[in-house]
Design a protein around this motif. Structure first.
Motif, PDB file in Angstrom:
ATOM      1  N   ILE A  14     -50.696   7.702  39.138  1.00  0.00           N
ATOM      2  CA  ILE A  14     -52.097   8.237  38.961  1.00  0.00           C
ATOM      3  C   ILE A  14     -52.832   6.877  38.668  1.00  0.00           C
ATOM      4  O   ILE A  14     -53.969   6.694  39.014  1.00  0.00           O
ATOM      5  CB  ILE A  14     -52.201   9.143  37.683  1.00  0.00           C
ATOM      6  CG1 ILE A  14     -53.638   9.743  37.862  1.00  0.00           C
ATOM      7  CG2 ILE A  14     -51.957   8.400  36.401  1.00  0.00           C
ATOM      8  CD1 ILE A  14     -53.597  10.839  38.953  1.00  0.00           C
ATOM      9  N   GLY A  15     -52.217   5.877  37.982  1.00  0.00           N
ATOM     10  CA  GLY A  15     -52.903   4.580  37.613  1.00  0.00           C
ATOM     11  C   GLY A  15     -52.823   3.327  38.695  1.00  0.00           C
ATOM     12  O   GLY A  15     -53.386   2.136  38.782  1.00  0.00           O
ATOM     13  N   ALA A  16     -52.017   3.644  39.821  1.00  0.00           N
ATOM     14  CA  ALA A  16     -51.706   2.588  40.716  1.00  0.00           C
ATOM     15  C   ALA A  16     -52.611   2.588  42.002  1.00  0.00           C
ATOM     16  O   ALA A  16     -53.295   3.569  42.314  1.00  0.00           O
ATOM     17  CB  ALA A  16     -50.171   2.891  41.094  1.00  0.00           C
ATOM     18  N   ASP A  97     -46.438   4.811  37.049  1.00  0.00           N
ATOM     19  CA  ASP A  97     -46.994   3.420  37.089  1.00  0.00           C
ATOM     20  C   ASP A  97     -47.095   3.134  35.784  1.00  0.00           C
ATOM     21  O   ASP A  97     -47.026   3.736  34.796  1.00  0.00           O
ATOM     22  CB  ASP A  97     -48.326   3.533  38.236  1.00  0.00           C
ATOM     23  CG  ASP A  97     -49.138   4.358  37.400  1.00  0.00           C
ATOM     24  OD1 ASP A  97     -49.940   3.682  36.428  1.00  0.00           O
ATOM     25  OD2 ASP A  97     -49.707   5.418  37.700  1.00  0.00           O
ATOM     26  N   HIS A  98     -47.403   1.590  35.507  1.00  0.00           N
ATOM     27  CA  HIS A  98     -47.575   0.907  34.181  1.00  0.00           C
ATOM     28  C   HIS A  98     -49.218   1.427  33.300  1.00  0.00           C
ATOM     29  O   HIS A  98     -48.855   1.123  32.220  1.00  0.00           O
ATOM     30  CB  HIS A  98     -47.624  -0.488  34.282  1.00  0.00           C
ATOM     31  CG  HIS A  98     -46.848  -1.248  33.323  1.00  0.00           C
ATOM     32  ND1 HIS A  98     -46.399  -2.520  33.108  1.00  0.00           N
ATOM     33  CD2 HIS A  98     -46.473  -0.673  31.943  1.00  0.00           C
ATOM     34  CE1 HIS A  98     -45.592  -2.701  32.139  1.00  0.00           C
ATOM     35  NE2 HIS A  98     -45.701  -1.677  31.188  1.00  0.00           N
ATOM     36  N   PRO A 137     -61.075  -5.675  39.474  1.00  0.00           N
ATOM     37  CA  PRO A 137     -61.575  -5.588  41.029  1.00  0.00           C
ATOM     38  C   PRO A 137     -61.095  -4.326  41.459  1.00  0.00           C
ATOM     39  O   PRO A 137     -61.988  -3.878  42.568  1.00  0.00           O
ATOM     40  CB  PRO A 137     -60.624  -6.834  41.637  1.00  0.00           C
ATOM     41  CG  PRO A 137     -59.719  -7.420  40.734  1.00  0.00           C
ATOM     42  CD  PRO A 137     -59.666  -6.466  39.404  1.00  0.00           C
ATOM     43  N   SER A 138     -60.280  -3.597  40.970  1.00  0.00           N
ATOM     44  CA  SER A 138     -59.918  -2.179  42.123  1.00  0.00           C
ATOM     45  C   SER A 138     -60.337  -1.083  41.172  1.00  0.00           C
ATOM     46  O   SER A 138     -60.341   0.020  41.669  1.00  0.00           O
ATOM     47  CB  SER A 138     -58.549  -2.369  42.066  1.00  0.00           C
ATOM     48  OG  SER A 138     -57.906  -2.357  40.480  1.00  0.00           O
ATOM     49  N   GLY A 139     -60.235  -1.107  39.795  1.00  0.00           N
ATOM     50  CA  GLY A 139     -60.637   0.093  38.970  1.00  0.00           C
ATOM     51  C   GLY A 139     -59.305   0.743  38.624  1.00  0.00           C
ATOM     52  O   GLY A 139     -59.237   1.717  38.069  1.00  0.00           O
ATOM     53  N   ASN A 140     -57.874   0.361  39.212  1.00  0.00           N
ATOM     54  CA  ASN A 140     -56.881   0.928  38.820  1.00  0.00           C
ATOM     55  C   ASN A 140     -56.294   0.804  37.383  1.00  0.00           C
ATOM     56  O   ASN A 140     -56.257  -0.267  36.935  1.00  0.00           O
ATOM     57  CB  ASN A 140     -55.655   0.349  39.827  1.00  0.00           C
ATOM     58  CG  ASN A 140     -56.080   0.743  41.473  1.00  0.00           C
ATOM     59  OD1 ASN A 140     -56.617   1.659  41.616  1.00  0.00           O
ATOM     60  ND2 ASN A 140     -55.710  -0.136  42.179  1.00  0.00           N
ATOM     61  N   LEU A 141     -56.184   1.874  36.928  1.00  0.00           N
ATOM     62  CA  LEU A 141     -55.810   1.763  35.199  1.00  0.00           C
ATOM     63  C   LEU A 141     -54.459   1.070  35.090  1.00  0.00           C
ATOM     64  O   LEU A 141     -54.228   0.696  33.820  1.00  0.00           O
ATOM     65  CB  LEU A 141     -55.930   3.183  34.696  1.00  0.00           C
ATOM     66  CG  LEU A 141     -57.657   3.206  34.352  1.00  0.00           C
ATOM     67  CD1 LEU A 141     -57.694   4.861  34.579  1.00  0.00           C
ATOM     68  CD2 LEU A 141     -57.834   2.904  32.765  1.00  0.00           C
ATOM     69  N   HIS A 142     -53.413   1.098  36.044  1.00  0.00           N
ATOM     70  CA  HIS A 142     -52.267   0.255  35.703  1.00  0.00           C
ATOM     71  C   HIS A 142     -52.627  -1.130  35.343  1.00  0.00           C
ATOM     72  O   HIS A 142     -51.550  -1.905  34.791  1.00  0.00           O
ATOM     73  CB  HIS A 142     -51.233   0.621  36.747  1.00  0.00           C
ATOM     74  CG  HIS A 142     -51.582  -0.190  38.112  1.00  0.00           C
ATOM     75  ND1 HIS A 142     -50.454  -0.126  39.045  1.00  0.00           N
ATOM     76  CD2 HIS A 142     -52.567  -0.634  38.444  1.00  0.00           C
ATOM     77  CE1 HIS A 142     -50.793  -0.807  40.157  1.00  0.00           C
ATOM     78  NE2 HIS A 142     -52.191  -1.169  39.913  1.00  0.00           N
ATOM     79  N   VAL A 240     -41.711  -2.332  44.567  1.00  0.00           N
ATOM     80  CA  VAL A 240     -42.800  -2.049  44.006  1.00  0.00           C
ATOM     81  C   VAL A 240     -44.060  -2.221  44.648  1.00  0.00           C
ATOM     82  O   VAL A 240     -43.940  -2.965  45.752  1.00  0.00           O
ATOM     83  CB  VAL A 240     -42.795  -3.176  42.706  1.00  0.00           C
ATOM     84  CG1 VAL A 240     -41.671  -2.974  41.683  1.00  0.00           C
ATOM     85  CG2 VAL A 240     -42.661  -4.586  43.241  1.00  0.00           C
ATOM     86  N   GLY A 241     -45.113  -1.765  44.139  1.00  0.00           N
ATOM     87  CA  GLY A 241     -46.250  -1.897  44.945  1.00  0.00           C
ATOM     88  C   GLY A 241     -47.205  -3.068  44.979  1.00  0.00           C
ATOM     89  O   GLY A 241     -48.081  -3.186  45.633  1.00  0.00           O
ATOM     90  N   THR A 242     -46.698  -3.860  43.946  1.00  0.00           N
ATOM     91  CA  THR A 242     -47.578  -5.102  43.553  1.00  0.00           C
ATOM     92  C   THR A 242     -46.724  -6.020  43.690  1.00  0.00           C
ATOM     93  O   THR A 242     -46.697  -6.818  42.447  1.00  0.00           O
ATOM     94  CB  THR A 242     -48.328  -4.804  42.375  1.00  0.00           C
ATOM     95  OG1 THR A 242     -47.524  -4.267  41.233  1.00  0.00           O
ATOM     96  CG2 THR A 242     -49.619  -3.971  42.227  1.00  0.00           C
TER      97      THR A 242
END
Length: 304
Positions: A14-16, A97-98, A137-142, A240-242
């Motif tokens: 959800i945060g990724a 996600d983190h 830059p992304s708004g991703n909460l992770h 991993v995604g990042t």
């Protein structure tokens, strides 16, 4: 160290910024996390997976993506982790996600307040995760859990642990950092976070970094490790995604885990951001389980 372990799965991305971390808990189970830990004489209860809202995959609103869903997942994580600590068990949270580090660490901080313990957090990660909705830059909460834990974030998230801020920046040691956004970098300096980035590890070595990160732990310290699998070099851990090149090698990571184990103080653990959709034959999950085994006392040498 506590020999009674509880495994809690939090299957969400959800945060990724990339889908797939929701499959992380199952991949770690497939890589035999439970039997591996049992092989060290630990009592392991697998509590199964938490439930929470699905990922709607929406653009950010006011600088946050999926804020309501992230709040729901973190509340579920908070309650589950706190319940295990209250039972005198050692919770291992399988992410996910983190962003979930917020629910987990706020629960640990609450437990420490209730039991009058000091808290030390080791944040093993390629990223500082110290963004805010203005800096991101992304708004991703992770990318924001550490900032939220330190009281910088949306009201509904920073209040989850019952106290704002949930933690003091002085309690955190970040290790392996090598990718930080420009605004985030300024904020990290402003808040005076203790960061052992890759340049530090290159210059001084993992041993020296870990000696400092673990300094002054005592019998009254609860040691929490938040292990983002992207801490590792992508050659070791592609799933991993990042991914960020230039992370700790397999041996450096082993040393890191063994030195944590040597303290005997480990009391809670997050394993985050494993993304089986990007992995190669579950290799990253197997490396993660291997390193977790070292955290619980597998040692390479027959040490007297």
């Amino acid at each position: 160290m506590n020999h009674r372990i509880s495994i809690i799965g939090a299957p969400t991305d959800i945060g990724a910024g990339v889908r797939g971390a929701s499959m992380g808990p199952e991949a770690l189970r497939v890589a035999n996390i439970v039997p591996v830990l049992e092989g060290h004489g630990l009592e392991v209860l697998d509590r199964g997976n938490l439930n929470g809202p699905a990922n709607p995959w929406q653009p950010p609103k006011d600088g946050y993506r999926h804020l309501n869903e992230v709040v729901a997942w973190n509340k579920a994580v908070h309650e589950a982790v706190h319940a295990e600590l209250a039972l005198g068990r050692l919770p291992i949270l399988l992410g996910g996600d983190h962003c979930l580090g917020l629910g987990s660490i706020s629960a640990v901080a609450r437990h420490c307040r209730e039991t009058n313990k000091k808290l030390r957090i080791l944040w093993l990660d390629a990223h500082a995760d110290f963004n805010t909705n203005i800096l991101t830059p992304s708004g991703n909460l992770h990318g924001m859990p550490v900032a939220c834990l330190c009281g910088h974030g949306p009201q509904e998230l920073i209040e989850i642990g019952g106290q704002v801020p949930a933690i003091s920046p002085k309690w955190i040691r970040q290790i392996g950092i090598r990718s930080v956004d420009a605004g985030e970098k300024r904020f990290v300096h402003e808040m005076d976070l203790e960061v052992f980035d890759m340049r530090y590890i290159d210059e001084m070595g993992m041993r020296h970094a870990m000696e400092l990160a673990l300094a002054t732990l005592d019998i009254n310290t609860h040691l929490h490790v938040s292990f983002d699998v992207d801490f590792l070099d992508p050659d070791v851990a592609p799933g991993v995604g990042t991914t960020v090149k230039g992370g700790p090698t397999y041996r450096e990571a082993q040393l890191c885990m063994e030195m944590i184990a040597d303290t005997g103080r480990l009391a809670s653990l997050d394993v985050m951001e494993l993304n089986p959709a990007l992995d190669v034959r579950n290799a990253t999950a197997e490396v993660a389980v291997d390193l977790i085994e070292s955290l619980f006392g597998k040692s390479t040498l027959m040490r007297k």
